[in-house]
Design an enzyme around this catalytic site. Structure first.
Site, PDB file in Angstrom:
ATOM      1  N   SER A 179       0.821  -1.220   0.000  1.00  0.00           N
ATOM      2  CA  SER A 179       0.000   0.000   0.000  1.00  0.00           C
ATOM      3  C   SER A 179       0.855   1.270   0.000  1.00  0.00           C
ATOM      4  O   SER A 179       0.496   2.243  -0.672  1.00  0.00           O
ATOM      5  CB  SER A 179      -0.948   0.002   1.206  1.00  0.00           C
ATOM      6  OG  SER A 179      -1.940  -0.974   1.028  1.00  0.00           O
ATOM      7  N   THR A 190      -4.862  -3.693   7.949  1.00  0.00           N
ATOM      8  CA  THR A 190      -4.654  -5.058   7.449  1.00  0.00           C
ATOM      9  C   THR A 190      -4.615  -6.034   8.629  1.00  0.00           C
ATOM     10  O   THR A 190      -4.988  -5.680   9.744  1.00  0.00           O
ATOM     11  CB  THR A 190      -3.397  -5.135   6.542  1.00  0.00           C
ATOM     12  OG1 THR A 190      -3.335  -6.444   5.965  1.00  0.00           O
ATOM     13  CG2 THR A 190      -2.110  -4.837   7.291  1.00  0.00           C
ATOM     14  N   LYS A 236      -9.030  -5.895  11.245  1.00  0.00           N
ATOM     15  CA  LYS A 236     -10.160  -5.292  10.528  1.00  0.00           C
ATOM     16  C   LYS A 236     -11.446  -5.257  11.359  1.00  0.00           C
ATOM     17  O   LYS A 236     -12.233  -4.323  11.228  1.00  0.00           O
ATOM     18  CB  LYS A 236     -10.388  -6.018   9.199  1.00  0.00           C
ATOM     19  CG  LYS A 236      -9.260  -5.720   8.221  1.00  0.00           C
ATOM     20  CD  LYS A 236      -9.414  -6.399   6.894  1.00  0.00           C
ATOM     21  CE  LYS A 236      -8.199  -6.060   6.030  1.00  0.00           C
ATOM     22  NZ  LYS A 236      -8.216  -6.693   4.735  1.00  0.00           N
ATOM     23  N   ASN A 290     -11.474  -1.916   6.381  1.00  0.00           N
ATOM     24  CA  ASN A 290     -10.080  -1.812   5.929  1.00  0.00           C
ATOM     25  C   ASN A 290      -9.670  -0.373   5.674  1.00  0.00           C
ATOM     26  O   ASN A 290      -8.527  -0.110   5.304  1.00  0.00           O
ATOM     27  CB  ASN A 290      -9.839  -2.662   4.674  1.00  0.00           C
ATOM     28  CG  ASN A 290     -10.414  -2.024   3.425  1.00  0.00           C
ATOM     29  OD1 ASN A 290     -11.336  -1.203   3.510  1.00  0.00           O
ATOM     30  ND2 ASN A 290      -9.884  -2.376   2.275  1.00  0.00           N
ATOM     31  N   ASP A 308     -12.496  -3.937   0.443  1.00  0.00           N
ATOM     32  CA  ASP A 308     -11.920  -5.217  -0.006  1.00  0.00           C
ATOM     33  C   ASP A 308     -12.822  -5.906  -1.035  1.00  0.00           C
ATOM     34  O   ASP A 308     -12.336  -6.443  -2.045  1.00  0.00           O
ATOM     35  CB  ASP A 308     -11.722  -6.176   1.175  1.00  0.00           C
ATOM     36  CG  ASP A 308     -10.467  -5.858   1.964  1.00  0.00           C
ATOM     37  OD1 ASP A 308      -9.563  -5.204   1.433  1.00  0.00           O
ATOM     38  OD2 ASP A 308     -10.401  -6.285   3.142  1.00  0.00           O
ATOM     39  N   GLY A 334     -11.255 -19.536   4.410  1.00  0.00           N
ATOM     40  CA  GLY A 334     -10.967 -18.533   5.437  1.00  0.00           C
ATOM     41  C   GLY A 334     -12.230 -17.823   5.868  1.00  0.00           C
ATOM     42  O   GLY A 334     -13.208 -17.738   5.107  1.00  0.00           O
ATOM     43  N   GLY A 340     -11.175 -11.308   8.604  1.00  0.00           N
ATOM     44  CA  GLY A 340     -11.628  -9.984   8.199  1.00  0.00           C
ATOM     45  C   GLY A 340     -11.769  -9.853   6.692  1.00  0.00           C
ATOM     46  O   GLY A 340     -12.726  -9.237   6.200  1.00  0.00           O
ATOM     47  N   ALA A 341     -10.856 -10.424   5.939  1.00  0.00           N
ATOM     48  CA  ALA A 341     -10.922 -10.297   4.474  1.00  0.00           C
ATOM     49  C   ALA A 341     -12.141 -11.045   3.933  1.00  0.00           C
ATOM     50  O   ALA A 341     -12.865 -10.535   3.070  1.00  0.00           O
ATOM     51  CB  ALA A 341      -9.644 -10.826   3.838  1.00  0.00           C
ATOM     52  N   TYR A 388      -0.307 -11.357  -1.881  1.00  0.00           N
ATOM     53  CA  TYR A 388       0.481 -11.014  -3.066  1.00  0.00           C
ATOM     54  C   TYR A 388       1.944 -10.865  -2.655  1.00  0.00           C
ATOM     55  O   TYR A 388       2.260 -10.750  -1.471  1.00  0.00           O
ATOM     56  CB  TYR A 388      -0.042  -9.711  -3.703  1.00  0.00           C
ATOM     57  CG  TYR A 388      -0.043  -8.554  -2.743  1.00  0.00           C
ATOM     58  CD1 TYR A 388      -1.188  -8.241  -2.014  1.00  0.00           C
ATOM     59  CD2 TYR A 388       1.117  -7.819  -2.494  1.00  0.00           C
ATOM     60  CE1 TYR A 388      -1.182  -7.219  -1.087  1.00  0.00           C
ATOM     61  CE2 TYR A 388       1.131  -6.787  -1.567  1.00  0.00           C
ATOM     62  CZ  TYR A 388      -0.024  -6.490  -0.874  1.00  0.00           C
ATOM     63  OH  TYR A 388      -0.013  -5.480   0.052  1.00  0.00           O
TER      64      TYR A 388
HETATM   65  P1  NDP Z   1      -7.401 -12.514   9.528  1.00  0.00           P
HETATM   66  O1  NDP Z   1      -6.269 -12.609  10.488  1.00  0.00           O
HETATM   67  O2  NDP Z   1      -8.602 -11.746   9.890  1.00  0.00           O
HETATM   68  O3  NDP Z   1      -7.924 -14.008   9.168  1.00  0.00           O
HETATM   69  C1  NDP Z   1      -6.998 -15.023   8.872  1.00  0.00           C
HETATM   70  C2  NDP Z   1      -7.723 -16.242   8.322  1.00  0.00           C
HETATM   71  O4  NDP Z   1      -6.730 -17.190   7.911  1.00  0.00           O
HETATM   72  C3  NDP Z   1      -8.609 -16.959   9.323  1.00  0.00           C
HETATM   73  O5  NDP Z   1      -9.713 -17.524   8.640  1.00  0.00           O
HETATM   74  C4  NDP Z   1      -7.680 -18.057   9.867  1.00  0.00           C
HETATM   75  O6  NDP Z   1      -8.378 -19.176  10.349  1.00  0.00           O
HETATM   76  C5  NDP Z   1      -6.953 -18.430   8.600  1.00  0.00           C
HETATM   77  N1  NDP Z   1      -5.638 -19.040   8.825  1.00  0.00           N
HETATM   78  C6  NDP Z   1      -4.530 -18.450   9.343  1.00  0.00           C
HETATM   79  N2  NDP Z   1      -3.502 -19.315   9.346  1.00  0.00           N
HETATM   80  C7  NDP Z   1      -3.971 -20.488   8.834  1.00  0.00           C
HETATM   81  C8  NDP Z   1      -3.382 -21.754   8.570  1.00  0.00           C
HETATM   82  N3  NDP Z   1      -2.098 -22.007   8.858  1.00  0.00           N
HETATM   83  N4  NDP Z   1      -4.168 -22.711   8.020  1.00  0.00           N
HETATM   84  C9  NDP Z   1      -5.463 -22.470   7.714  1.00  0.00           C
HETATM   85  N5  NDP Z   1      -6.074 -21.284   7.941  1.00  0.00           N
HETATM   86  C10 NDP Z   1      -5.327 -20.300   8.487  1.00  0.00           C
HETATM   87  O7  NDP Z   1      -6.736 -11.992   8.161  1.00  0.00           O
HETATM   88  P2  NDP Z   1      -7.471 -11.270   6.930  1.00  0.00           P
HETATM   89  O8  NDP Z   1      -8.734 -11.999   6.675  1.00  0.00           O
HETATM   90  O9  NDP Z   1      -7.520  -9.820   7.134  1.00  0.00           O
HETATM   91  O10 NDP Z   1      -6.412 -11.533   5.730  1.00  0.00           O
HETATM   92  C11 NDP Z   1      -6.217 -12.822   5.211  1.00  0.00           C
HETATM   93  C12 NDP Z   1      -5.239 -12.814   4.047  1.00  0.00           C
HETATM   94  O11 NDP Z   1      -5.761 -12.078   2.935  1.00  0.00           O
HETATM   95  C13 NDP Z   1      -3.878 -12.202   4.371  1.00  0.00           C
HETATM   96  O12 NDP Z   1      -2.882 -12.982   3.774  1.00  0.00           O
HETATM   97  C14 NDP Z   1      -3.949 -10.834   3.739  1.00  0.00           C
HETATM   98  O13 NDP Z   1      -2.664 -10.366   3.382  1.00  0.00           O
HETATM   99  C15 NDP Z   1      -4.802 -11.128   2.506  1.00  0.00           C
HETATM  100  N6  NDP Z   1      -5.511  -9.928   2.020  1.00  0.00           N
HETATM  101  C16 NDP Z   1      -5.204  -9.393   0.806  1.00  0.00           C
HETATM  102  C17 NDP Z   1      -5.858  -8.286   0.337  1.00  0.00           C
HETATM  103  C18 NDP Z   1      -5.515  -7.716  -0.986  1.00  0.00           C
HETATM  104  O14 NDP Z   1      -5.866  -6.554  -1.238  1.00  0.00           O
HETATM  105  N7  NDP Z   1      -4.872  -8.459  -1.869  1.00  0.00           N
HETATM  106  C19 NDP Z   1      -6.904  -7.629   1.119  1.00  0.00           C
HETATM  107  C20 NDP Z   1      -7.209  -8.305   2.363  1.00  0.00           C
HETATM  108  C21 NDP Z   1      -6.500  -9.390   2.802  1.00  0.00           C
HETATM  109  P3  NDP Z   1      -8.821 -19.292  11.888  1.00  0.00           P
HETATM  110  O15 NDP Z   1     -10.160 -18.615  11.984  1.00  0.00           O
HETATM  111  O16 NDP Z   1      -8.881 -20.759  12.121  1.00  0.00           O
HETATM  112  O17 NDP Z   1      -7.757 -18.618  12.722  1.00  0.00           O
END
Ligand code: NDP
Length: 278
Positions: free
Chosen positions: A17, A62, A66, A87, A102, A127, A130-131, A217
């Site tokens: 960003s 991020t 969120k 976000n 998002d 997943g 937040g995303a 990414y």
């Molecule tokens: P959060 O921390 O809110 O959520 C993380 C999610 O990933 C949860 O569902 C969690 O499951 C799961 N998770 C984490 N580790 C593991 C693992 N080892 N195995 C399986 N599931 C796992 O993060 P966000 O939702 O905000 O972001 C998620 C991803 O999306 C990030 O990599 C972020 O960089 C990317 N993103 C990219 C964007 C873009 O513009 N390209 C925008 C938004 C996000 P659990 O509930 O079990 O903990």
């Protein structure tokens, strides 16, 4: 002094960003500076307050803040309310306005940059963080045939389905429950790839001509993308979503929406990240 913005998260070093917004500012003739702020996992609210007190005008949020950002805000856009996660924050006189860009960012990337038709498609959303919250409503608004959510912690997927069940054909499953199921679009919204971890996904989930979309990414070919490619599916990373959601955040802050193609092409050339590859 230029208007100040930032991306706040933990981790945050990987975020592009701070590259995107100055390019938008240059293209639209706006003056701003944009920083990267690492918040302690137990200190998000204090970090935002200190950043605001320094004179900042707003911020992006991020992982993993969120939902906390949504709760901190005092006014919310309709799409932030639907997501229960934010976000983008805009600091106003006595209030903090929250938006969630998002979902529109993902939909714009899929439909405009990757030429994927969401209408009638079978979508698997991996997943429930937040995303996932942010993209579910805008994806459902494109009338897919179904959206199935699978999350490591199953209760969080169930909670999302309960919150969005009235908005369209959305249901929860487990990884084991995916055997014999096929999807046209598989979105990895987990942060598993941040630590190079793979997901227990049956190779058969990729339908013919499926697109595997890794929201992360800048990590090259992740284990999720590699699995998709070995199953013959097209794969893309989340760079396009990053640029598209940033354009919407820029609009929230500055009242002007930058075009995205040149910025996406510039970052793609810099990062060497992948899109649309088989
Ligand atoms: P959060 O921390 O809110 O959520 C993380 C999610 O990933 C949860 O569902 C969690 O499951 C799961 N998770 C984490 N580790 C593991 C693992 N080892 N195995 C399986 N599931 C796992 O993060 P966000 O939702 O905000 O972001 C998620 C991803 O999306 C990030 O990599 C972020 O960089 C990317 N993103 C990219 C964007 C873009 O513009 N390209 C925008 C938004 C996000 P659990 O509930 O079990 O903990």
């Amino acid at each position: 002094m230029k208007d100040l913005y930032a991306i706040i998260g933990n981790p945050v070093a990987h975020s592009l960003s701070p590259r995107v917004h100055p390019l938008f500012a240059a293209a639209t003739g706006q003056e701003l500076s944009y920083e990267r702020v690492l918040a302690p996992l137990d200190g998000f609210v204090e970090t935002v307050r200190a950043f605001r007190a320094s004179g900042a005008r707003g911020c992006n949020i991020t992982v993993p803040f969120k939902v906390e950002a949504f709760q901190l805000a005092t006014t919310h856009s309709a799409r932030a309310l639907q997501a229960g996660a934010a976000n983008t924050l805009r600091f106003e006189n006595d209030s903090i306005y929250a938006d969630n860009t998002d979902g529109v960012g993902l939909v714009n990337d899929l439909e405009n940059n990757l030429d994927f038709n969401l209408v009638g498609s079978r979508i698997l959303l991996l997943g429930a963080g937040g995303a996932a919250r942010g993209v579910l409503g805008p994806l459902l608004a494109r009338s897919p045939k179904c959206i199935v959510i699978v999350n490591r912690t199953a209760a969080r997927a169930d909670e999302l389905v309960a919150g969005f069940g009235n908005a369209g054909p959305v249901s929860a499953s487990t990884f084991a429950g995916l055997t014999d199921k096929q999807f046209d679009l598989i979105i990895n919204s987990t942060s598993a790839s941040l630590s190079n971890k793979s997901l227990p996904l049956p190779a058969g989930v990729f339908a013919e001509n499926a697109l595997a979309y890794e929201m992360l990414y800048g990590k090259g070919t992740t284990p999720f993308m590699a699995l998709a490619q070995s199953a013959g599916a097209r794969s893309a990373d989340g760079l396009g979503m990053l640029v598209e959601q940033a354009a919407e955040a820029f609009l929230v802050w500055r009242g002007v929406r930058p075009t995205t193609a040149a910025v996406l092409a510039a970052l793609r050339a810099e990062t060497g990240a992948e899109t649309g590859t088989k």
